[in-house]
Scaffold this motif. Sequence first.
Motif, PDB file in Angstrom:
ATOM      1  N   LEU A  93      22.897  -7.333 -32.957  1.00 58.52           N
ATOM      2  CA  LEU A  93      22.338  -7.912 -34.182  1.00 58.52           C
ATOM      3  C   LEU A  93      20.930  -8.410 -33.902  1.00 58.52           C
ATOM      4  O   LEU A  93      20.694  -9.083 -32.902  1.00 58.52           O
ATOM      5  CB  LEU A  93      23.206  -9.074 -34.688  1.00 58.52           C
ATOM      6  CG  LEU A  93      22.705  -9.791 -35.947  1.00 58.52           C
ATOM      7  CD1 LEU A  93      22.755  -8.864 -37.154  1.00 58.52           C
ATOM      8  CD2 LEU A  93      23.521 -11.055 -36.203  1.00 58.52           C
ATOM      9  N   GLU A  94      20.004  -8.070 -34.795  1.00 58.42           N
ATOM     10  CA  GLU A  94      18.648  -8.611 -34.725  1.00 58.42           C
ATOM     11  C   GLU A  94      18.336  -9.350 -36.018  1.00 58.42           C
ATOM     12  O   GLU A  94      18.667  -8.877 -37.105  1.00 58.42           O
ATOM     13  CB  GLU A  94      17.624  -7.491 -34.514  1.00 58.42           C
ATOM     14  CG  GLU A  94      17.641  -6.918 -33.122  1.00 58.42           C
ATOM     15  CD  GLU A  94      16.465  -5.985 -32.868  1.00 58.42           C
ATOM     16  OE1 GLU A  94      15.742  -5.648 -33.844  1.00 58.42           O
ATOM     17  OE2 GLU A  94      16.262  -5.604 -31.702  1.00 58.42           O
ATOM     18  N   THR A  95      17.709 -10.510 -35.871  1.00 55.25           N
ATOM     19  CA  THR A  95      17.292 -11.318 -37.010  1.00 55.25           C
ATOM     20  C   THR A  95      15.773 -11.325 -37.070  1.00 55.25           C
ATOM     21  O   THR A  95      15.120 -11.964 -36.234  1.00 55.25           O
ATOM     22  CB  THR A  95      17.814 -12.762 -36.876  1.00 55.25           C
ATOM     23  OG1 THR A  95      19.228 -12.737 -36.743  1.00 55.25           O
ATOM     24  CG2 THR A  95      17.439 -13.584 -38.098  1.00 55.25           C
ATOM     25  N   PRO A  96      15.160 -10.618 -38.024  1.00 54.59           N
ATOM     26  CA  PRO A  96      13.693 -10.609 -38.111  1.00 54.59           C
ATOM     27  C   PRO A  96      13.150 -12.012 -38.380  1.00 54.59           C
ATOM     28  O   PRO A  96      13.761 -12.803 -39.110  1.00 54.59           O
ATOM     29  CB  PRO A  96      13.420  -9.678 -39.297  1.00 54.59           C
ATOM     30  CG  PRO A  96      14.663  -8.862 -39.461  1.00 54.59           C
ATOM     31  CD  PRO A  96      15.785  -9.763 -39.044  1.00 54.59           C
ATOM     32  N   ARG A  97      12.013 -12.309 -37.793  1.00 53.29           N
ATOM     33  CA  ARG A  97      11.392 -13.611 -38.052  1.00 53.29           C
ATOM     34  C   ARG A  97      11.050 -13.749 -39.534  1.00 53.29           C
ATOM     35  O   ARG A  97      10.611 -12.798 -40.176  1.00 53.29           O
ATOM     36  CB  ARG A  97      10.133 -13.779 -37.202  1.00 53.29           C
ATOM     37  CG  ARG A  97      10.449 -14.021 -35.736  1.00 53.29           C
ATOM     38  CD  ARG A  97       9.195 -14.286 -34.929  1.00 53.29           C
ATOM     39  NE  ARG A  97       9.527 -14.443 -33.519  1.00 53.29           N
ATOM     40  CZ  ARG A  97       9.621 -15.612 -32.891  1.00 53.29           C
ATOM     41  NH1 ARG A  97       9.411 -16.737 -33.557  1.00 53.29           N
ATOM     42  NH2 ARG A  97       9.914 -15.668 -31.601  1.00 53.29           N
ATOM     43  N   GLY A  98      11.258 -14.943 -40.046  1.00 54.10           N
ATOM     44  CA  GLY A  98      10.948 -15.227 -41.432  1.00 54.10           C
ATOM     45  C   GLY A  98      12.013 -14.797 -42.417  1.00 54.10           C
ATOM     46  O   GLY A  98      11.821 -14.924 -43.623  1.00 54.10           O
ATOM     47  N   SER A  99      13.155 -14.320 -41.918  1.00 51.84           N
ATOM     48  CA  SER A  99      14.198 -13.823 -42.814  1.00 51.84           C
ATOM     49  C   SER A  99      15.415 -14.737 -42.777  1.00 51.84           C
ATOM     50  O   SER A  99      15.594 -15.543 -41.862  1.00 51.84           O
ATOM     51  CB  SER A  99      14.623 -12.409 -42.416  1.00 51.84           C
ATOM     52  OG  SER A  99      15.287 -12.433 -41.166  1.00 51.84           O
TER      53      SER A  99
END
Length: 268
Positions: free
Chosen positions: A46-52
Amino acid sequence: MRTSSPLARPEAPAAGSRADSVAPAVSLEGIWKAFGDVPVLRGLDLETPRGSTVTVMGGSGSGKTVLLRLAAGLIKPDRGRIRVLGVDTTPLREEALLPLRSRMGFVFQGAALFDSLTTYENVAYPLREHTTLPEPEVADRVHRLLTRVGLQDDVDDKLPAELSGGMRKRVGIARALVLGPELVLYDEPTAGLDPTNARLITDLVGSLKTEGASETAIVVTHDLEFARSVSDLIAVLIGGRIAQIGLVEAILHSDQPEVRAFLGGEAR
């Protein structure tokens, strides 16, 4: 009189590299986690984009809270790699994680307030632990956060047991935001609340996102309406892995049978 100035970090850490600023805020790669003989996560990525705001949905016991606790460094994976805000947390001991945790906020499912501390003292606690702000500035910041979550001066001296469930959740959110975190982790923020209080928390979390109170958020929930309201991306956790991640409408109209079956059950 309370002010309404922006909630900047009281003591910002040194800026990271340019690569860190564009890398995902949270990256979990090939994560396996079991408790005893019971596997919970099985090679999760899982990746969480910055600002999201990424919302993780899954059934009871699917490992949603385990995922959050791994991201916060509260537990370690059996296998795999975790990077949070540009830091590889996988090998770090508790002491080395403390500076990173000051850049994060965690909203626990039950609020996890200190029973013996007042509302004011609960929200002030991270400031006193992690900063050297003088007490007048601590007071100003605490009161701005309490105002922001819809609570007034008359709750300052109340103990958690004297607050309603919805008020405790809001105090928990205020405490999580008081250091101006780059990343906020929400564990079932509407769980156990009546529909009115659940809507208040939904509106609050949505407005915090709009106002940029934190750069990035990961939310775990079983509340589909909450997820629809606050998410940039929804990730569906099934069988210990992310079955699908995508924009809200793409997930809600997924062509994957297991995702459709899960969401159909949540809608009933």
